[in-house]
Design an enzyme around this catalytic site. Structure first.
Site, PDB file in Angstrom:
ATOM      1  N   HIS A 130       0.841  -1.206   0.000  1.00  0.00           N
ATOM      2  CA  HIS A 130       0.000   0.000   0.000  1.00  0.00           C
ATOM      3  C   HIS A 130       0.876   1.255   0.000  1.00  0.00           C
ATOM      4  O   HIS A 130       0.612   2.219  -0.725  1.00  0.00           O
ATOM      5  CB  HIS A 130      -0.875   0.052   1.264  1.00  0.00           C
ATOM      6  CG  HIS A 130      -1.916  -1.012   1.360  1.00  0.00           C
ATOM      7  ND1 HIS A 130      -2.065  -1.817   2.472  1.00  0.00           N
ATOM      8  CD2 HIS A 130      -2.881  -1.386   0.490  1.00  0.00           C
ATOM      9  CE1 HIS A 130      -3.084  -2.633   2.282  1.00  0.00           C
ATOM     10  NE2 HIS A 130      -3.595  -2.404   1.092  1.00  0.00           N
TER      11      HIS A 130
ATOM     12  N   LYS B 168     -17.917  -6.463   7.600  1.00  0.00           N
ATOM     13  CA  LYS B 168     -16.705  -7.292   7.455  1.00  0.00           C
ATOM     14  C   LYS B 168     -15.918  -7.212   8.757  1.00  0.00           C
ATOM     15  O   LYS B 168     -15.664  -6.102   9.262  1.00  0.00           O
ATOM     16  CB  LYS B 168     -15.879  -6.744   6.294  1.00  0.00           C
ATOM     17  CG  LYS B 168     -14.731  -7.618   5.848  1.00  0.00           C
ATOM     18  CD  LYS B 168     -14.118  -7.024   4.571  1.00  0.00           C
ATOM     19  CE  LYS B 168     -12.734  -7.544   4.308  1.00  0.00           C
ATOM     20  NZ  LYS B 168     -12.085  -6.829   3.187  1.00  0.00           N
TER      21      LYS B 168
ATOM     22  N   ARG C 225      -1.876  -5.703  -8.413  1.00  0.00           N
ATOM     23  CA  ARG C 225      -0.766  -6.605  -8.132  1.00  0.00           C
ATOM     24  C   ARG C 225      -0.545  -7.601  -9.256  1.00  0.00           C
ATOM     25  O   ARG C 225       0.577  -7.959  -9.582  1.00  0.00           O
ATOM     26  CB  ARG C 225      -1.022  -7.379  -6.828  1.00  0.00           C
ATOM     27  CG  ARG C 225      -0.942  -6.507  -5.602  1.00  0.00           C
ATOM     28  CD  ARG C 225      -1.513  -7.208  -4.410  1.00  0.00           C
ATOM     29  NE  ARG C 225      -2.937  -7.442  -4.582  1.00  0.00           N
ATOM     30  CZ  ARG C 225      -3.765  -7.841  -3.636  1.00  0.00           C
ATOM     31  NH1 ARG C 225      -3.299  -8.101  -2.432  1.00  0.00           N
ATOM     32  NH2 ARG C 225      -5.041  -8.004  -3.866  1.00  0.00           N
TER      33      ARG C 225
ATOM     34  N   SER D 284      -2.941  -7.802   2.851  1.00  0.00           N
ATOM     35  CA  SER D 284      -3.146  -7.654   4.305  1.00  0.00           C
ATOM     36  C   SER D 284      -3.617  -8.968   4.918  1.00  0.00           C
ATOM     37  O   SER D 284      -3.216  -9.317   6.030  1.00  0.00           O
ATOM     38  CB  SER D 284      -4.194  -6.576   4.582  1.00  0.00           C
ATOM     39  OG  SER D 284      -3.751  -5.323   4.126  1.00  0.00           O
TER      40      SER D 284
HETATM   41  O1  PNS Z   1      -8.663  -2.806   0.432  1.00  0.00           O
HETATM   42  P1  PNS Z   1      -9.916  -3.309  -0.236  1.00  0.00           P
HETATM   43  O2  PNS Z   1     -10.767  -4.085   0.747  1.00  0.00           O
HETATM   44  O3  PNS Z   1      -9.629  -4.075  -1.491  1.00  0.00           O
HETATM   45  O4  PNS Z   1     -10.739  -1.994  -0.658  1.00  0.00           O
HETATM   46  C1  PNS Z   1     -11.961  -2.090  -1.353  1.00  0.00           C
HETATM   47  C2  PNS Z   1     -12.645  -0.712  -1.360  1.00  0.00           C
HETATM   48  C3  PNS Z   1     -12.897  -0.235   0.046  1.00  0.00           C
HETATM   49  C4  PNS Z   1     -11.778   0.275  -2.087  1.00  0.00           C
HETATM   50  C5  PNS Z   1     -13.971  -0.889  -2.137  1.00  0.00           C
HETATM   51  O5  PNS Z   1     -14.683  -1.965  -1.612  1.00  0.00           O
HETATM   52  C6  PNS Z   1     -14.837   0.353  -2.058  1.00  0.00           C
HETATM   53  O6  PNS Z   1     -14.577   1.303  -2.753  1.00  0.00           O
HETATM   54  N1  PNS Z   1     -15.859   0.305  -1.169  1.00  0.00           N
HETATM   55  C7  PNS Z   1     -16.756   1.433  -0.932  1.00  0.00           C
HETATM   56  C8  PNS Z   1     -18.183   1.111  -1.443  1.00  0.00           C
HETATM   57  C9  PNS Z   1     -18.182   1.308  -2.952  1.00  0.00           C
HETATM   58  O7  PNS Z   1     -18.119   2.420  -3.418  1.00  0.00           O
HETATM   59  N2  PNS Z   1     -18.167   0.164  -3.678  1.00  0.00           N
HETATM   60  C10 PNS Z   1     -17.930   0.158  -5.111  1.00  0.00           C
HETATM   61  C11 PNS Z   1     -19.173   0.034  -5.903  1.00  0.00           C
HETATM   62  S1  PNS Z   1     -18.776  -0.016  -7.634  1.00  0.00           S
END
Ligand code: PNS
Length: 180
Positions: free
Chosen positions: A37, A61, A110, A147
């Site tokens: 990150h 979660k 990645r 993570s």
């Molecule tokens: O580190 P992660 O868990 O891969 O991050 C995922 C994250 C938080 C970036 C993604 O789930 C997100 O943007 N969540 C917020 C809700 C949202 O906007 N979802 C996308 C709909 S297209």
């Protein structure tokens, strides 16, 4: 001005010229932040005037660290970057972008396995609110890093010192020593 949903307009979302600040957001769970990150955040901070690292508050979660701990770890690890702020959000990332006048989401990729889902989200976010996503290839050194793996290894006493910053290593040791 944000673009209306589901258009292919190329009108700039913010005017250019003097005083125009280029902002980007790096959203994620960061449970906890890893060196992978930090690689993306650091490179993003060189490309934009201001970078917001936004920690997603996901009630459904379970996490090892609560949102405030994740925010603190990120703030400590990015303290030297100067133009990086840490924030938290719940709801849609595009709403966060709109509320904070941020036209672009930056995501690390990645491997191709990340691509399908990330592309889907990027296209949806572009369609919902005209927010673009830029993908940044992860440093190959961190292409295997996640993570979830860091937590799993730390839980069983494995060495993750090369995978996370020192402040996270300390917290991981404290947190996982109770559960072994
Ligand atoms: O580190 P992660 O868990 O891969 O991050 C995922 C994250 C938080 C970036 C993604 O789930 C997100 O943007 N969540 C917020 C809700 C949202 O906007 N979802 C996308 C709909 S297209």
């Amino acid at each position: 001005m944000m673009q209306p949903p589901f258009t292919s307009s190329t009108e700039p979302v913010s005017p250019g010229g003097a005083g125009f600040i280029r902002r980007a957001v790096c959203p994620g769970s960061f449970d906890p932040v890893t060196n992978g990150h930090l690689d993306i955040i650091g490179r993003c901070a060189r490309l934009y005037d201001e970078v917001v690292v936004a920690v997603f508050i996901n009630q459904s979660k379970s996490s090892l660290f609560d949102v405030e701990e994740r925010r603190e770890m990120l703030a400590e690890a990015t303290a030297s970057y100067g133009n990086v702020q840490i924030d938290t959000f719940h709801g849609l990332v595009v709403d966060y972008c709109r509320d904070h006048d941020i036209p672009v989401i930056v995501k690390g990729l990645r491997a191709v396995s990340d691509f399908d889902y990330e592309l889907q989200m990027a296209q949806m976010n572009r369609g919902l609110a005209g927010i673009d996503t830029l993908f940044m290839p992860t440093n190959p050194e961190y292409s295997f890093l996640a993570s979830s793996l860091v937590k799993e290894i730390a839980k069983w006493g494995g060495d993750v010192s090369s995978l996370v910053p020192p402040n996270v290593l300390t917290r991981l040791k404290d947190r996982t020593s109770d559960s072994r």
